[in-house]
Design an enzyme around this catalytic site. Structure first.
Site, PDB file in Angstrom:
ATOM      1  N   ALA A 215      -6.454  -8.565  19.281  1.00 41.68           N
ATOM      2  CA  ALA A 215      -6.903  -9.748  18.544  1.00 41.68           C
ATOM      3  C   ALA A 215      -5.662 -10.554  18.207  1.00 41.68           C
ATOM      4  O   ALA A 215      -4.804 -10.085  17.452  1.00 41.68           O
ATOM      5  CB  ALA A 215      -7.651  -9.344  17.277  1.00 41.68           C
TER       6      ALA A 215
ATOM      7  N   LYS B 218      -2.577   5.413  13.970  1.00 42.82           N
ATOM      8  CA  LYS B 218      -3.958   4.961  14.141  1.00 42.82           C
ATOM      9  C   LYS B 218      -4.890   6.113  14.526  1.00 42.82           C
ATOM     10  O   LYS B 218      -6.064   6.132  14.123  1.00 42.82           O
ATOM     11  CB  LYS B 218      -4.012   3.850  15.194  1.00 42.82           C
TER      12      LYS B 218
ATOM     13  N   TYR C   9       2.957   4.006  16.045  1.00 45.80           N
ATOM     14  CA  TYR C   9       1.741   3.259  15.720  1.00 45.80           C
ATOM     15  C   TYR C   9       0.495   3.987  16.215  1.00 45.80           C
ATOM     16  O   TYR C   9      -0.510   4.102  15.495  1.00 45.80           O
ATOM     17  CB  TYR C   9       1.835   1.867  16.341  1.00 45.80           C
TER      18      TYR C   9
ATOM     19  N   VAL D 220       0.809  -1.218   0.000  1.00 37.18           N
ATOM     20  CA  VAL D 220       0.000   0.000   0.000  1.00 37.18           C
ATOM     21  C   VAL D 220       0.842   1.269   0.000  1.00 37.18           C
ATOM     22  O   VAL D 220       0.292   2.379  -0.100  1.00 37.18           O
ATOM     23  CB  VAL D 220      -0.992   0.026   1.184  1.00 37.18           C
TER      24      VAL D 220
END
Length: 269
Positions: free
Chosen positions: A210, A181, A177, A85
């Site tokens: 997760a 986000k 990070y 990306v």
């Protein structure tokens, strides 16, 4: 006085079967190879009736994931192409494949992101830029390309971004990070206001934890154990539990939601 034992952590609930929520839709999922949230989302979308194009920078895992899903759901309904990306040409090729393969693009899931743990005083410019370029700017590149196509097609659509609770909360070693986000959340809100004019909804999920095998490559067992203890359920989410919320946001059940970031978390306040 007798002591009262706290109940044990509940197990993950049974897997939820598909209900055709995305029947007839054409969707693109980035970073969709393997066993993480992207792979779980691709599977959930297929179970809900969508045709799916997978993108991922890891070509071997991508081929294996596409082959496995095609064997289960049919080669017509699922395909994939390598996509980093950070590369505009590869992003264009990925989204174009959905249109040439399935005749339309209805849903984009921006799942691609890059993590890592590093104290701010030790962080290099290269580490900072690598995380921001993949996690935030990559989401921007894919969203821009998708919205151009959706606007021209005039059929509406949905974009779902994968953010994180770290967009709201602080954690040591995660400045790059968390900043990325938080940026995804802001990008989601601004894109939603612009895209509403042509019937496209833009929302985000913000998972807390997760677990999947690749997560262990960017953090330590001690950190994972500590994060798990903080969850109210006493366990991490299964990737498919996050994917379920992504399905909801992509479906007509979320028809009046845009610009929202939905926390997928059981973490204590």
């Amino acid at each position: 006085m007798s002591s009262v034992e706290e109940p044990g952590a509940p197990e993950a609930p049974p897997y939820v079967p598909g209900h055709g929520l995305l029947a007839g839709r054409s969707a693109v999922v980035t970073a969709a190879a393997g066993t993480g949230i992207g792979g779980a989302t691709a599977r959930r979308f297929l179970e809900e009736g969508a045709d799916v194009v997978l993108g991922d920078a890891h070509e071997r895992r991508l081929k294996e994931t596409v082959a496995a899903l095609a064997a289960e759901f049919g080669a017509r309904r699922v395909t994939g192409t390598p996509c980093d990306v950070t590369d505009e040409d590869q992003v264009t090729a990925l989204l174009g494949l959905a249109e040439t393969r399935h005749g339309r693009l209805d849903v984009l899931v921006n799942n691609a992101g890059l993590g890592g743990t590093c104290e701010l005083t030790e962080m290099t410019d290269e580490q900072w830029h690598a995380v921001l370029d993949t996690t935030l700017t990559g989401t921007f590149r894919c969203t821009r390309a998708a919205l151009r196509r959706m606007k021209a097609a005039g059929r509406g659509g949905a974009v779902v971004n994968n953010s994180s609770v770290l967009g709201w909360r602080a954690q040591r070693g995660q400045a790059h990070y968390a900043a990325a986000k938080a940026g995804v959340m802001a990008l989601t809100r601004c894109a939603a206001v612009e895209a509403a004019a042509y019937g496209v909804r833009v929302n985000a999920v913000a998972p807390s934890l997760a677990t999947h095998p690749h997560l262990e490559k960017v953090t330590t067992p001690d950190v994972l154990a500590d994060l798990t203890r903080r969850e109210a359920f006493g366990r991490a989410a299964a990737p498919w539990e996050v994917a379920n919320v992504i399905v909801f946001l992509a479906s007509d059940y979320a028809s009046y939601m845009t610009g929202e970031t939905v926390s997928v978390s059981s973490r204590r306040a």
